[in-house]
Design a protein around this motif. Sequence first.
Motif, PDB file in Angstrom:
ATOM      1  N   LYS A 246       0.825  -1.208   0.000  1.00 25.46           N
ATOM      2  CA  LYS A 246       0.000   0.000   0.000  1.00 25.46           C
ATOM      3  C   LYS A 246       0.859   1.259   0.000  1.00 25.46           C
ATOM      4  O   LYS A 246       0.514   2.262  -0.648  1.00 25.46           O
ATOM      5  CB  LYS A 246      -0.926  -0.006   1.219  1.00 25.46           C
ATOM      6  CG  LYS A 246      -1.972  -1.120   1.211  1.00 25.46           C
ATOM      7  CD  LYS A 246      -2.940  -0.989   0.058  1.00 25.46           C
ATOM      8  CE  LYS A 246      -4.026  -2.049   0.114  1.00 25.46           C
ATOM      9  NZ  LYS A 246      -4.944  -1.968  -1.046  1.00 25.46           N
ATOM     10  N   GLU A 249       2.128   1.756  -3.528  1.00 23.67           N
ATOM     11  CA  GLU A 249       1.072   2.280  -4.390  1.00 23.67           C
ATOM     12  C   GLU A 249       0.781   3.746  -4.078  1.00 23.67           C
ATOM     13  O   GLU A 249       0.520   4.547  -4.991  1.00 23.67           O
ATOM     14  CB  GLU A 249      -0.197   1.440  -4.219  1.00 23.67           C
ATOM     15  CG  GLU A 249      -0.034   0.010  -4.722  1.00 23.67           C
ATOM     16  CD  GLU A 249      -1.128  -0.927  -4.208  1.00 23.67           C
ATOM     17  OE1 GLU A 249      -2.045  -0.428  -3.496  1.00 23.67           O
ATOM     18  OE2 GLU A 249      -1.065  -2.132  -4.507  1.00 23.67           O
ATOM     19  N   TYR A 250       0.833   4.091  -2.798  1.00 24.91           N
ATOM     20  CA  TYR A 250       0.599   5.478  -2.402  1.00 24.91           C
ATOM     21  C   TYR A 250       1.656   6.398  -3.003  1.00 24.91           C
ATOM     22  O   TYR A 250       1.345   7.476  -3.524  1.00 24.91           O
ATOM     23  CB  TYR A 250       0.600   5.587  -0.880  1.00 24.91           C
ATOM     24  CG  TYR A 250       0.381   6.995  -0.362  1.00 24.91           C
ATOM     25  CD1 TYR A 250      -0.901   7.501  -0.195  1.00 24.91           C
ATOM     26  CD2 TYR A 250       1.462   7.826  -0.055  1.00 24.91           C
ATOM     27  CE1 TYR A 250      -1.109   8.787   0.266  1.00 24.91           C
ATOM     28  CE2 TYR A 250       1.259   9.115   0.403  1.00 24.91           C
ATOM     29  CZ  TYR A 250      -0.024   9.591   0.559  1.00 24.91           C
ATOM     30  OH  TYR A 250      -0.225  10.881   1.000  1.00 24.91           O
ATOM     31  N   GLN A 252       3.380   5.917  -5.667  1.00 20.39           N
ATOM     32  CA  GLN A 252       3.176   6.002  -7.110  1.00 20.39           C
ATOM     33  C   GLN A 252       2.098   7.023  -7.457  1.00 20.39           C
ATOM     34  O   GLN A 252       2.221   7.761  -8.436  1.00 20.39           O
ATOM     35  CB  GLN A 252       2.778   4.621  -7.656  1.00 20.39           C
ATOM     36  CG  GLN A 252       3.891   3.593  -7.598  1.00 20.39           C
ATOM     37  CD  GLN A 252       3.392   2.185  -7.903  1.00 20.39           C
ATOM     38  OE1 GLN A 252       2.210   1.869  -7.697  1.00 20.39           O
ATOM     39  NE2 GLN A 252       4.276   1.333  -8.383  1.00 20.39           N
ATOM     40  N   ALA A 253       1.055   7.058  -6.644  1.00 24.91           N
ATOM     41  CA  ALA A 253      -0.094   7.911  -6.940  1.00 24.91           C
ATOM     42  C   ALA A 253       0.026   9.322  -6.381  1.00 24.91           C
ATOM     43  O   ALA A 253      -0.730  10.216  -6.803  1.00 24.91           O
ATOM     44  CB  ALA A 253      -1.371   7.259  -6.388  1.00 24.91           C
ATOM     45  N   ASN A 254       0.961   9.540  -5.451  1.00 23.97           N
ATOM     46  CA  ASN A 254       1.042  10.834  -4.758  1.00 23.97           C
ATOM     47  C   ASN A 254       2.478  11.363  -4.710  1.00 23.97           C
ATOM     48  O   ASN A 254       3.083  11.449  -3.635  1.00 23.97           O
ATOM     49  CB  ASN A 254       0.493  10.699  -3.335  1.00 23.97           C
ATOM     50  CG  ASN A 254      -0.960  10.277  -3.290  1.00 23.97           C
ATOM     51  OD1 ASN A 254      -1.869  11.098  -3.416  1.00 23.97           O
ATOM     52  ND2 ASN A 254      -1.187   8.980  -3.124  1.00 23.97           N
ATOM     53  N   PRO A 255       3.043  11.736  -5.847  1.00 23.88           N
ATOM     54  CA  PRO A 255       4.437  12.214  -5.852  1.00 23.88           C
ATOM     55  C   PRO A 255       4.659  13.446  -4.985  1.00 23.88           C
ATOM     56  O   PRO A 255       5.729  13.591  -4.383  1.00 23.88           O
ATOM     57  CB  PRO A 255       4.705  12.508  -7.333  1.00 23.88           C
ATOM     58  CG  PRO A 255       3.359  12.630  -7.970  1.00 23.88           C
ATOM     59  CD  PRO A 255       2.464  11.712  -7.205  1.00 23.88           C
ATOM     60  N   GLN A 257       3.272  14.138  -2.164  1.00 17.80           N
ATOM     61  CA  GLN A 257       3.382  13.696  -0.776  1.00 17.80           C
ATOM     62  C   GLN A 257       4.708  12.987  -0.519  1.00 17.80           C
ATOM     63  O   GLN A 257       5.243  13.032   0.594  1.00 17.80           O
ATOM     64  CB  GLN A 257       2.213  12.769  -0.429  1.00 17.80           C
ATOM     65  CG  GLN A 257       0.908  13.501  -0.092  1.00 17.80           C
ATOM     66  CD  GLN A 257       0.313  14.233  -1.302  1.00 17.80           C
ATOM     67  OE1 GLN A 257       0.384  13.717  -2.410  1.00 17.80           O
ATOM     68  NE2 GLN A 257      -0.249  15.402  -1.077  1.00 17.80           N
ATOM     69  N   TRP A 280      10.685   6.971  -8.256  1.00 16.01           N
ATOM     70  CA  TRP A 280       9.965   6.028  -7.386  1.00 16.01           C
ATOM     71  C   TRP A 280       9.725   4.682  -8.073  1.00 16.01           C
ATOM     72  O   TRP A 280      10.056   3.620  -7.538  1.00 16.01           O
ATOM     73  CB  TRP A 280       8.638   6.643  -6.955  1.00 16.01           C
ATOM     74  CG  TRP A 280       7.872   5.846  -5.950  1.00 16.01           C
ATOM     75  CD1 TRP A 280       6.929   4.875  -6.201  1.00 16.01           C
ATOM     76  CD2 TRP A 280       7.976   5.925  -4.519  1.00 16.01           C
ATOM     77  NE1 TRP A 280       6.443   4.360  -5.028  1.00 16.01           N
ATOM     78  CE2 TRP A 280       7.062   4.991  -3.977  1.00 16.01           C
ATOM     79  CE3 TRP A 280       8.741   6.706  -3.641  1.00 16.01           C
ATOM     80  CZ2 TRP A 280       6.901   4.812  -2.600  1.00 16.01           C
ATOM     81  CZ3 TRP A 280       8.587   6.523  -2.274  1.00 16.01           C
ATOM     82  CH2 TRP A 280       7.667   5.591  -1.770  1.00 16.01           C
ATOM     83  N   ASP A 281       9.154   4.711  -9.264  1.00 15.17           N
ATOM     84  CA  ASP A 281       8.815   3.466  -9.960  1.00 15.17           C
ATOM     85  C   ASP A 281      10.052   2.663 -10.333  1.00 15.17           C
ATOM     86  O   ASP A 281      10.004   1.435 -10.423  1.00 15.17           O
ATOM     87  CB  ASP A 281       8.004   3.763 -11.218  1.00 15.17           C
ATOM     88  CG  ASP A 281       6.588   4.219 -10.897  1.00 15.17           C
ATOM     89  OD1 ASP A 281       6.148   4.026  -9.755  1.00 15.17           O
ATOM     90  OD2 ASP A 281       5.921   4.773 -11.795  1.00 15.17           O
TER      91      ASP A 281
END
Length: 330
Positions: A246, A249-250, A252-255, A257, A280-281
């Motif tokens: 999680k 995934e967070y 990945q979706a919230n650069p 943050q 990140w990825d």
Amino acid sequence: MKPLQLIKRAALLAVMAGGLAAAPAHAEKIRVGYWPSGLTLGYGAVLEAGTFFKDQGLEVEYVHFSDVNGPTRAIAANAIDLAFGSPAAGAFALATDGVPVKIVLATQPSNVSFVVLEDSPINTLADLKGKKIGMSPAGSSTATIASAVLAGNHGIKEKDFTLVPGNEPRLVQFLAQKEVDAAALRNVTTAQLKDLKVRTLSTFGDQWKTLTKSDSVPYNAVGLVRAEYQQKNPDAVVRAIVALRKALEYGQANPAQVVSAVQKAGNLPQADAQVFADLWDENYRVSLNAADLDTLGREFQIFKDNGTLKGDLPAGALDAGPYQQSLARK
């Protein structure tokens, strides 16, 4: 006992049972250790800024270490239960030494480059024979992979160069002051360089592909758990892996943050923290699929052939079960 007393007792027991059922279960405790420097800083900062373990019903205690090999030693000493960024070489060494541990995740691909100053006379890795090379300390995956590819691809044995250990900022300083001839630096570090001009001789990924004649990239770090903790708390390990997934995934979706968390945790300027979000990825994984198992198995064999590791990896040391079980959890 009179009927009224029986009724009252039954009612009391029912209330007590209802109260017990309504009471929240105590969260299982888990001690999670990592080295908050280099690449691990980014993922660790996001993990600690969130409630990922709490959301999985786990009471987490984070333990920081001052050097890259600290989490591995702490697992062996029963000072932590889980290390999400344990050097792969150190994890293998614990297992072959008979320490009861399980490798349950592959977490950090080895995105490292051999670099020199822009005006250096060194042009190829073969030129590093007899030179000083700055990198993570002996026993780290970076040092072990570097030794393996230098020996396997260029005939440069460990005795043929001097390893100068240090963390990433220190290695940059060594290079700038010409205390080393070359350095093995992670991609987040090279991306943060501003005034220091360097040239990349080669990457660990390219050298590994040449050495193994495969398309795989080695792993610098793995998720390592004490076998005793896993045996006593099997579901907690699965839930911990869900928490780690999680967090991945967070990020990945919230650069934005990610940048905020890294700035706060590492006391970094925004531009330097941004690098962790941008890469990140590329840098973080939470998996142990068939390809990962194959890569780690090949990695172990190369370390053994190179003389870094001795003995055999015990059956079950690579344990994909908890990861596979985590995939069924939301």
